[in-house]
Design a protein around this motif. Structure first.
Motif, PDB file in Angstrom:
ATOM      1  N   LYS A 178     -67.397-102.880   7.308  1.00  0.00           N
ATOM      2  CA  LYS A 178     -66.848-102.946   5.949  1.00  0.00           C
ATOM      3  C   LYS A 178     -65.780-101.883   5.705  1.00  0.00           C
ATOM      4  O   LYS A 178     -64.777-102.140   5.046  1.00  0.00           O
ATOM      5  N   ILE A 179     -65.991-100.672   6.239  1.00  0.00           N
ATOM      6  CA  ILE A 179     -64.979 -99.637   6.065  1.00  0.00           C
ATOM      7  C   ILE A 179     -63.701-100.012   6.816  1.00  0.00           C
ATOM      8  O   ILE A 179     -62.589 -99.696   6.392  1.00  0.00           O
ATOM      9  N   PHE A 180     -63.862-100.729   7.913  1.00  0.00           N
ATOM     10  CA  PHE A 180     -62.704-101.220   8.668  1.00  0.00           C
ATOM     11  C   PHE A 180     -61.923-102.229   7.833  1.00  0.00           C
ATOM     12  O   PHE A 180     -60.700-102.145   7.717  1.00  0.00           O
ATOM     13  N   MET A 181     -62.632-103.163   7.220  1.00  0.00           N
ATOM     14  CA  MET A 181     -61.962-104.168   6.394  1.00  0.00           C
ATOM     15  C   MET A 181     -61.367-103.536   5.136  1.00  0.00           C
ATOM     16  O   MET A 181     -60.332-103.986   4.636  1.00  0.00           O
ATOM     17  N   PHE A 182     -62.005-102.486   4.631  1.00  0.00           N
ATOM     18  CA  PHE A 182     -61.451-101.747   3.489  1.00  0.00           C
ATOM     19  C   PHE A 182     -60.107-101.142   3.876  1.00  0.00           C
ATOM     20  O   PHE A 182     -59.130-101.217   3.114  1.00  0.00           O
ATOM     21  N   PHE A 183     -60.049-100.548   5.071  1.00  0.00           N
ATOM     22  CA  PHE A 183     -58.789 -99.976   5.543  1.00  0.00           C
ATOM     23  C   PHE A 183     -57.725-101.067   5.725  1.00  0.00           C
ATOM     24  O   PHE A 183     -56.563-100.879   5.356  1.00  0.00           O
ATOM     25  N   ILE A 184     -58.129-102.209   6.264  1.00  0.00           N
ATOM     26  CA  ILE A 184     -57.191-103.318   6.425  1.00  0.00           C
ATOM     27  C   ILE A 184     -56.656-103.769   5.067  1.00  0.00           C
ATOM     28  O   ILE A 184     -55.468-104.096   4.915  1.00  0.00           O
ATOM     29  N   THR A 185     -57.516-103.764   4.051  1.00  0.00           N
ATOM     30  CA  THR A 185     -57.078-104.127   2.698  1.00  0.00           C
ATOM     31  C   THR A 185     -56.028-103.149   2.187  1.00  0.00           C
ATOM     32  O   THR A 185     -55.014-103.558   1.605  1.00  0.00           O
ATOM     33  N   LEU A 186     -56.253-101.848   2.419  1.00  0.00           N
ATOM     34  CA  LEU A 186     -55.271-100.846   1.990  1.00  0.00           C
ATOM     35  C   LEU A 186     -53.951-101.022   2.732  1.00  0.00           C
ATOM     36  O   LEU A 186     -52.869-100.894   2.140  1.00  0.00           O
ATOM     37  N   ILE A 187     -54.040-101.313   4.024  1.00  0.00           N
ATOM     38  CA  ILE A 187     -52.834-101.565   4.814  1.00  0.00           C
ATOM     39  C   ILE A 187     -52.092-102.784   4.269  1.00  0.00           C
ATOM     40  O   ILE A 187     -50.860-102.798   4.173  1.00  0.00           O
ATOM     41  N   THR A 188     -52.832-103.807   3.901  1.00  0.00           N
ATOM     42  CA  THR A 188     -52.230-105.031   3.366  1.00  0.00           C
ATOM     43  C   THR A 188     -51.508-104.746   2.056  1.00  0.00           C
ATOM     44  O   THR A 188     -50.394-105.249   1.823  1.00  0.00           O
ATOM     45  N   ILE A 189     -52.127-103.931   1.204  1.00  0.00           N
ATOM     46  CA  ILE A 189     -51.473-103.553  -0.063  1.00  0.00           C
ATOM     47  C   ILE A 189     -50.158-102.842   0.208  1.00  0.00           C
ATOM     48  O   ILE A 189     -49.122-103.146  -0.390  1.00  0.00           O
ATOM     49  N   ALA A 190     -50.193-101.878   1.133  1.00  0.00           N
ATOM     50  CA  ALA A 190     -48.982-101.129   1.481  1.00  0.00           C
ATOM     51  C   ALA A 190     -47.912-102.040   2.065  1.00  0.00           C
ATOM     52  O   ALA A 190     -46.726-101.919   1.759  1.00  0.00           O
ATOM     53  N   SER A 191     -48.342-102.975   2.904  1.00  0.00           N
ATOM     54  CA  SER A 191     -47.394-103.899   3.525  1.00  0.00           C
ATOM     55  C   SER A 191     -46.759-104.812   2.483  1.00  0.00           C
ATOM     56  O   SER A 191     -45.544-105.044   2.501  1.00  0.00           O
ATOM     57  N   ASN A 192     -47.564-105.311   1.564  1.00  0.00           N
ATOM     58  CA  ASN A 192     -47.042-106.199   0.514  1.00  0.00           C
ATOM     59  C   ASN A 192     -46.094-105.470  -0.426  1.00  0.00           C
ATOM     60  O   ASN A 192     -45.096-106.041  -0.889  1.00  0.00           O
ATOM     61  N   GLN A 193     -46.405-104.203  -0.701  1.00  0.00           N
ATOM     62  CA  GLN A 193     -45.573-103.426  -1.622  1.00  0.00           C
ATOM     63  C   GLN A 193     -44.420-102.717  -0.922  1.00  0.00           C
ATOM     64  O   GLN A 193     -43.567-102.131  -1.568  1.00  0.00           O
ATOM     65  N   HIS A 243     -36.832 -89.240   2.404  1.00  0.00           N
ATOM     66  CA  HIS A 243     -38.250 -89.619   2.378  1.00  0.00           C
ATOM     67  C   HIS A 243     -38.407 -91.131   2.380  1.00  0.00           C
ATOM     68  O   HIS A 243     -39.311 -91.674   3.014  1.00  0.00           O
ATOM     69  N   ALA A 244     -37.538 -91.827   1.670  1.00  0.00           N
ATOM     70  CA  ALA A 244     -37.615 -93.291   1.609  1.00  0.00           C
ATOM     71  C   ALA A 244     -37.449 -93.904   2.991  1.00  0.00           C
ATOM     72  O   ALA A 244     -38.115 -94.885   3.344  1.00  0.00           O
ATOM     73  N   ALA A 245     -36.576 -93.294   3.804  1.00  0.00           N
ATOM     74  CA  ALA A 245     -36.356 -93.807   5.157  1.00  0.00           C
ATOM     75  C   ALA A 245     -37.583 -93.586   6.021  1.00  0.00           C
ATOM     76  O   ALA A 245     -37.948 -94.423   6.846  1.00  0.00           O
ATOM     77  N   ILE A 246     -38.249 -92.440   5.829  1.00  0.00           N
ATOM     78  CA  ILE A 246     -39.476 -92.152   6.574  1.00  0.00           C
ATOM     79  C   ILE A 246     -40.553 -93.153   6.201  1.00  0.00           C
ATOM     80  O   ILE A 246     -41.253 -93.697   7.049  1.00  0.00           O
ATOM     81  N   GLN A 247     -40.679 -93.417   4.885  1.00  0.00           N
ATOM     82  CA  GLN A 247     -41.660 -94.390   4.419  1.00  0.00           C
ATOM     83  C   GLN A 247     -41.388 -95.764   5.022  1.00  0.00           C
ATOM     84  O   GLN A 247     -42.293 -96.456   5.471  1.00  0.00           O
ATOM     85  N   LYS A 248     -40.107 -96.150   5.048  1.00  0.00           N
ATOM     86  CA  LYS A 248     -39.757 -97.461   5.590  1.00  0.00           C
ATOM     87  C   LYS A 248     -40.111 -97.544   7.067  1.00  0.00           C
ATOM     88  O   LYS A 248     -40.585 -98.566   7.558  1.00  0.00           O
ATOM     89  N   ALA A 249     -39.906 -96.446   7.787  1.00  0.00           N
ATOM     90  CA  ALA A 249     -40.232 -96.429   9.219  1.00  0.00           C
ATOM     91  C   ALA A 249     -41.719 -96.618   9.435  1.00  0.00           C
ATOM     92  O   ALA A 249     -42.144 -97.309  10.351  1.00  0.00           O
ATOM     93  N   ILE A 250     -42.534 -95.989   8.573  1.00  0.00           N
ATOM     94  CA  ILE A 250     -43.972 -96.140   8.695  1.00  0.00           C
ATOM     95  C   ILE A 250     -44.389 -97.551   8.327  1.00  0.00           C
ATOM     96  O   ILE A 250     -45.242 -98.160   8.971  1.00  0.00           O
ATOM     97  N   ILE A 251     -43.771 -98.098   7.288  1.00  0.00           N
ATOM     98  CA  ILE A 251     -44.108 -99.447   6.836  1.00  0.00           C
ATOM     99  C   ILE A 251     -43.888-100.467   7.939  1.00  0.00           C
ATOM    100  O   ILE A 251     -44.649-101.422   8.095  1.00  0.00           O
ATOM    101  N   THR A 252     -42.856-100.250   8.750  1.00  0.00           N
ATOM    102  CA  THR A 252     -42.574-101.215   9.814  1.00  0.00           C
ATOM    103  C   THR A 252     -43.724-101.280  10.812  1.00  0.00           C
ATOM    104  O   THR A 252     -43.846-102.238  11.564  1.00  0.00           O
ATOM    105  N   GLN A 253     -44.584-100.240  10.806  1.00  0.00           N
ATOM    106  CA  GLN A 253     -45.717-100.236  11.728  1.00  0.00           C
ATOM    107  C   GLN A 253     -46.912-100.983  11.147  1.00  0.00           C
ATOM    108  O   GLN A 253     -47.919-101.148  11.814  1.00  0.00           O
ATOM    109  N   PHE A 254     -46.809-101.429   9.896  1.00  0.00           N
ATOM    110  CA  PHE A 254     -47.930-102.090   9.253  1.00  0.00           C
ATOM    111  C   PHE A 254     -48.000-103.563   9.629  1.00  0.00           C
ATOM    112  O   PHE A 254     -47.988-104.443   8.781  1.00  0.00           O
ATOM    113  N   ASP A 255     -48.024-103.804  10.920  1.00  0.00           N
ATOM    114  CA  ASP A 255     -48.303-105.131  11.425  1.00  0.00           C
ATOM    115  C   ASP A 255     -49.821-105.277  11.397  1.00  0.00           C
ATOM    116  O   ASP A 255     -50.527-104.639  12.162  1.00  0.00           O
TER     117      ASP A 255
END
Length: 224
Positions: free
Chosen positions: A37-52, A6-18
């Motif tokens: 605003k909902i678009f920017m909210f989604f971008i914020t969630l993506i940014t959190i995932a990318s940072n973490q 599962h960790a490898a799958i997560q990492k593969a998805i994370i690489t798409q968080f450009d």
């Protein structure tokens, strides 16, 4: 059972968080929905995932409401909409903390919609096969027979519908009209001009039926 951890799958998805790539792909979609605003909210969630560097994240709903100057109910509605679009999967909440998983956005409804739209545009811009124009020519001949006794008013003048030439090799869909007062004068209306619509893409299995129906409907409006 998947042999991929599962960790490898997560990492593969994370690489798409450009972030730039996500922004570029989804900007047009959310622009059409008129909900930036909902678009920017989604971008914020993506940014959190990318940072973490993980897809399973959480956020504080109160802090998020402050950030976007909206009530908590609005944040919840945004979250439900992102779930509907298959962009996130809500897990649970613990007081003000909301836990969710960021999904592969390339498998989401908006992304698939954009891909289909692009494919349709590519088909529309690509040269149509010769057989298409031969099929349309047959439709035009049938229409001319149906409207042979009709008079059409175009720009204040009276016209009759002309029979298409059997060997007409024009690469566009149009109808020719002969002026009733001056038989030496002709005018041509393209499908787009007559119907105010673009030709349906040929990957639509009913494209010929649509063309025929639209032409007949708009000819009826011109006829007397």
């Amino acid at each position: 059972m998947s042999l991929v951890p599962h960790a490898a799958i997560q990492k593969a998805i994370i690489t798409q968080f450009d972030i730039f790539e996500v922004y570029r792909d989804f900007e047009k979609y959310f622009e059409k929905q008129k909900n930036p605003k909902i678009f920017m909210f989604f971008i914020t969630l993506i940014t959190i995932a990318s940072n973490q560097q993980q897809t399973k994240i959480f956020f504080n709903i109160l802090q998020m409401s402050y950030r976007y100057d909206v009530c908590e109910k609005t944040i919840k509605l945004w979250l439900k909409e992102l779930e509907r679009l298959e962009l996130v999967s809500f897990s649970y909440k613990n007081k003000q903390l909301y836990f969710l998983e960021i999904l592969d956005y390339k498998q989401s409804k908006p992304y698939k919609s954009l891909i289909l739209e692009q494919q349709t545009q590519d088909l529309e811009s690509a040269p149509r096969p010769t057989r298409f124009y031969k099929n349309v020519a047959q439709i035009l001949r049938e229409i001319q027979k149906s409207f042979s006794d009709k008079t059409f008013e175009i720009d204040g003048e009276q016209y009759n519908l002309q029979t298409p030439l059997k060997r007409d090799k024009r690469k566009f869909v149009s109808l020719d009209f002969q002026n009733k007062t001056d038989c030496q004068f002709f005018t041509t209306l393209t499908y787009e001009h007559l119907t105010n619509q673009s030709l349906p893409p040929i990957n639509n299995p009913y494209h010929l039926r649509i063309i025929k129906s639209n032409l007949k409907k708009h000819l009826e409006l011109l006829s007397s």
